[in-house]
Design a protein around this motif. Structure first.
Motif, PDB file in Angstrom:
ATOM      1  N   ARG A  18     -12.633 -18.294 -11.620  1.00 50.23           N
ATOM      2  CA  ARG A  18     -11.721 -17.709 -10.338  1.00 50.23           C
ATOM      3  C   ARG A  18     -10.629 -16.688 -10.761  1.00 50.23           C
ATOM      4  O   ARG A  18      -9.951 -16.924 -11.540  1.00 50.23           O
ATOM      5  N   LEU A  19     -10.718 -15.513 -10.448  1.00 51.97           N
ATOM      6  CA  LEU A  19      -9.999 -14.437 -11.041  1.00 51.97           C
ATOM      7  C   LEU A  19      -9.224 -13.751  -9.955  1.00 51.97           C
ATOM      8  O   LEU A  19      -9.665 -13.468  -8.877  1.00 51.97           O
ATOM      9  N   THR A  20      -8.068 -13.426 -10.182  1.00 47.92           N
ATOM     10  CA  THR A  20      -7.117 -12.746  -9.423  1.00 47.92           C
ATOM     11  C   THR A  20      -6.792 -11.332  -9.948  1.00 47.92           C
ATOM     12  O   THR A  20      -6.476 -11.408 -11.336  1.00 47.92           O
ATOM     13  N   CYS A  21      -7.313 -10.242  -9.228  1.00 49.80           N
ATOM     14  CA  CYS A  21      -7.397  -9.035  -9.910  1.00 49.80           C
ATOM     15  C   CYS A  21      -5.878  -8.296  -9.536  1.00 49.80           C
ATOM     16  O   CYS A  21      -5.550  -8.477  -8.182  1.00 49.80           O
ATOM     17  N   VAL A  22      -5.205  -8.003 -10.311  1.00 48.28           N
ATOM     18  CA  VAL A  22      -3.660  -7.477 -10.315  1.00 48.28           C
ATOM     19  C   VAL A  22      -3.502  -6.279 -10.634  1.00 48.28           C
ATOM     20  O   VAL A  22      -3.780  -5.639 -11.435  1.00 48.28           O
ATOM     21  N   ASP A  23      -2.680  -5.478  -9.518  1.00 45.50           N
ATOM     22  CA  ASP A  23      -2.464  -4.016  -9.985  1.00 45.50           C
ATOM     23  C   ASP A  23      -1.567  -3.631  -8.872  1.00 45.50           C
ATOM     24  O   ASP A  23      -0.963  -4.037  -8.053  1.00 45.50           O
ATOM     25  N   ALA A  24      -0.647  -2.434  -9.545  1.00 45.62           N
ATOM     26  CA  ALA A  24       0.496  -2.042  -8.642  1.00 45.62           C
ATOM     27  C   ALA A  24       0.211  -0.665  -8.016  1.00 45.62           C
ATOM     28  O   ALA A  24       0.929   0.099  -7.720  1.00 45.62           O
ATOM     29  N   ASN A  25      -1.064  -0.506  -7.852  1.00 46.32           N
ATOM     30  CA  ASN A  25      -1.661   0.567  -6.973  1.00 46.32           C
ATOM     31  C   ASN A  25      -2.303   0.145  -5.800  1.00 46.32           C
ATOM     32  O   ASN A  25      -3.373  -0.287  -6.148  1.00 46.32           O
ATOM     33  N   ASP A  26      -2.261   0.163  -4.626  1.00 44.49           N
ATOM     34  CA  ASP A  26      -2.939  -0.300  -3.624  1.00 44.49           C
ATOM     35  C   ASP A  26      -4.384   0.511  -3.319  1.00 44.49           C
ATOM     36  O   ASP A  26      -5.327  -0.158  -3.045  1.00 44.49           O
ATOM     37  N   TYR A  27      -4.315   1.803  -3.806  1.00 47.63           N
ATOM     38  CA  TYR A  27      -5.567   2.653  -3.768  1.00 47.63           C
ATOM     39  C   TYR A  27      -6.757   1.754  -4.399  1.00 47.63           C
ATOM     40  O   TYR A  27      -7.828   1.715  -4.232  1.00 47.63           O
ATOM     41  N   MET A  28      -6.238   1.507  -5.828  1.00 46.25           N
ATOM     42  CA  MET A  28      -7.103   1.057  -6.717  1.00 46.25           C
ATOM     43  C   MET A  28      -7.665  -0.325  -6.335  1.00 46.25           C
ATOM     44  O   MET A  28      -8.645  -0.688  -6.311  1.00 46.25           O
ATOM     45  N   LEU A  29      -6.651  -1.314  -5.583  1.00 46.87           N
ATOM     46  CA  LEU A  29      -7.125  -2.554  -5.092  1.00 46.87           C
ATOM     47  C   LEU A  29      -8.096  -2.316  -3.955  1.00 46.87           C
ATOM     48  O   LEU A  29      -8.913  -3.292  -3.853  1.00 46.87           O
ATOM     49  N   GLU A  30      -7.965  -1.339  -3.116  1.00 46.82           N
ATOM     50  CA  GLU A  30      -8.851  -1.215  -1.940  1.00 46.82           C
ATOM     51  C   GLU A  30     -10.150  -1.010  -2.680  1.00 46.82           C
ATOM     52  O   GLU A  30     -11.322  -1.457  -2.198  1.00 46.82           O
ATOM     53  N   GLU A  31     -10.332   0.012  -3.720  1.00 46.11           N
ATOM     54  CA  GLU A  31     -11.572   0.283  -4.416  1.00 46.11           C
ATOM     55  C   GLU A  31     -12.010  -0.870  -5.021  1.00 46.11           C
ATOM     56  O   GLU A  31     -13.297  -1.276  -5.021  1.00 46.11           O
ATOM     57  N   LEU A  32     -11.313  -1.640  -5.815  1.00 42.09           N
ATOM     58  CA  LEU A  32     -11.775  -3.139  -6.269  1.00 42.09           C
ATOM     59  C   LEU A  32     -12.222  -4.310  -5.346  1.00 42.09           C
ATOM     60  O   LEU A  32     -13.330  -4.641  -5.461  1.00 42.09           O
ATOM     61  N   ASP A  33     -11.702  -4.320  -4.156  1.00 38.67           N
ATOM     62  CA  ASP A  33     -12.268  -5.156  -3.134  1.00 38.67           C
ATOM     63  C   ASP A  33     -13.553  -4.770  -2.712  1.00 38.67           C
ATOM     64  O   ASP A  33     -14.485  -5.569  -2.653  1.00 38.67           O
ATOM     65  N   LYS A  34     -13.769  -3.360  -2.354  1.00 38.13           N
ATOM     66  CA  LYS A  34     -15.217  -2.896  -2.057  1.00 38.13           C
ATOM     67  C   LYS A  34     -16.174  -3.061  -3.218  1.00 38.13           C
ATOM     68  O   LYS A  34     -17.245  -3.610  -2.826  1.00 38.13           O
ATOM     69  N   TYR A  35     -15.971  -2.648  -4.372  1.00 41.66           N
ATOM     70  CA  TYR A  35     -16.780  -2.776  -5.396  1.00 41.66           C
ATOM     71  C   TYR A  35     -17.422  -4.307  -5.644  1.00 41.66           C
ATOM     72  O   TYR A  35     -18.394  -4.268  -5.781  1.00 41.66           O
TER      73      TYR A  35
END
Length: 272
Positions: A80-97
């Motif tokens: 169970r992983l939480t993916c952490v970043d300080a850039n919203d654009y990267m997180l949006e791409e991560l979610d979709k991916y």
């Protein structure tokens, strides 16, 4: 699925200069295509965690999720992983991916590495892949120490300053290794530690790479490494011109350019 790590979003700190923040925002949609994802460090992570029935962990500086997908492919339902970043654009791409690849048991969180909103002694592992040079390292190590359970793991995958100097860019691209001052060396990393963190092992990796000159030039213009965003536009073009000449002088066939990339993985444990 998205968790807000801060109530009011703030600009990245001194550890992530605004120019670098804009760089990652601009390349978020194509970031996974620009970078090579190495599976070898993941096999080491899996080796260390394989005896746990359930793994609660985070990936700090996760970007667009390329290493997170590998973690799920190797560890499956254990993770169970939480993916952490300080850039919203990267997180949006991560979610979709990750969703595109059938992964739903993850969270994504906007947060800086130096102030991670997790309870103390809560996590089995903290991972970071090719990202620590964007962090305030002592503060990140203290946070990792705080949030890890006793016996928990911190995995740091990075490249040393010396390794960066020896790759194709450090050897032939003007000012590349001089501009990239954020990377650490072995001595610095082995002596920077929080109270309860102990290095278990240091794993070294050497990857043979092949490319054409045209592909390398495209990577530089596309800011394959964030280092290229440290050049002014005119300065970058001048450096590319000199880089092309350096490559032609060194390699007989510019359609078959061979070199080695080097990386290192620190396996660290919390010993309370």
């Amino acid at each position: 699925m998205r968790i807000e790590g801060t109530e009011n979003r703030i600009a990245p700190s001194h550890a992530t200069p605004m120019a670098i923040h804009h760089h990652f925002s601009a390349i978020a949609k194509r970031y996974r295509n620009l970078r090579i994802t190495d599976s070898e460090p993941i096999t080491v992570v899996v080796r260390e965690l394989k005896n746990l029935a359930h793994i609660k962990g985070i990936d700090v500086g996760c970007g667009a999720g390329r290493y997170d997908l590998l973690l799920y492919r190797y560890l499956g339902g254990m993770l169970r992983l939480t993916c952490v970043d300080a850039n919203d654009y990267m997180l949006e791409e991560l979610d979709k991916y990750l969703i595109k690849h059938g992964i739903s048991n993850f969270d994504s969180m906007y947060s800086e590495a130096e102030n991670l909103p997790f309870p103390s002694n809560a996590l089995d592992c903290v991972c970071t892949f090719n990202a620590i040079h964007h962090f305030n390292l002592p503060e990140f190590l203290c946070e990792s120490d705080r949030i890890l359970k006793n016996g928990g793991y911190l995995f740091i995958y990075t490249r040393f300053r010396e390794q960066n100097r020896r790759n194709i860019w450090g050897r032939y691209f003007p000012k590349f290794h001089q501009k990239e001052t954020r990377l650490y060396n072995l001595d610095t990393l082995t002596h920077l530690a929080a109270a309860n963190l102990r290095i278990k092992s240091i794993e070294y990796f050497k990857y043979g790479r092949t490319s054409t000159l045209a592909q390398l030039v495209k990577r530089a213009r596309d800011h394959h490494y964030s280092t290229f965003s440290l050049y002014l536009p005119e300065e970058l073009e001048e450096a590319i011109t000199e880089f092309k000449q350096n490559i032609r002088n060194e390699f007989e066939d510019t359609n078959q350019i061979h070199w080695f990339d080097e990386n290192v993985l620190f396996v660290v444990r919390k010993e309370g």
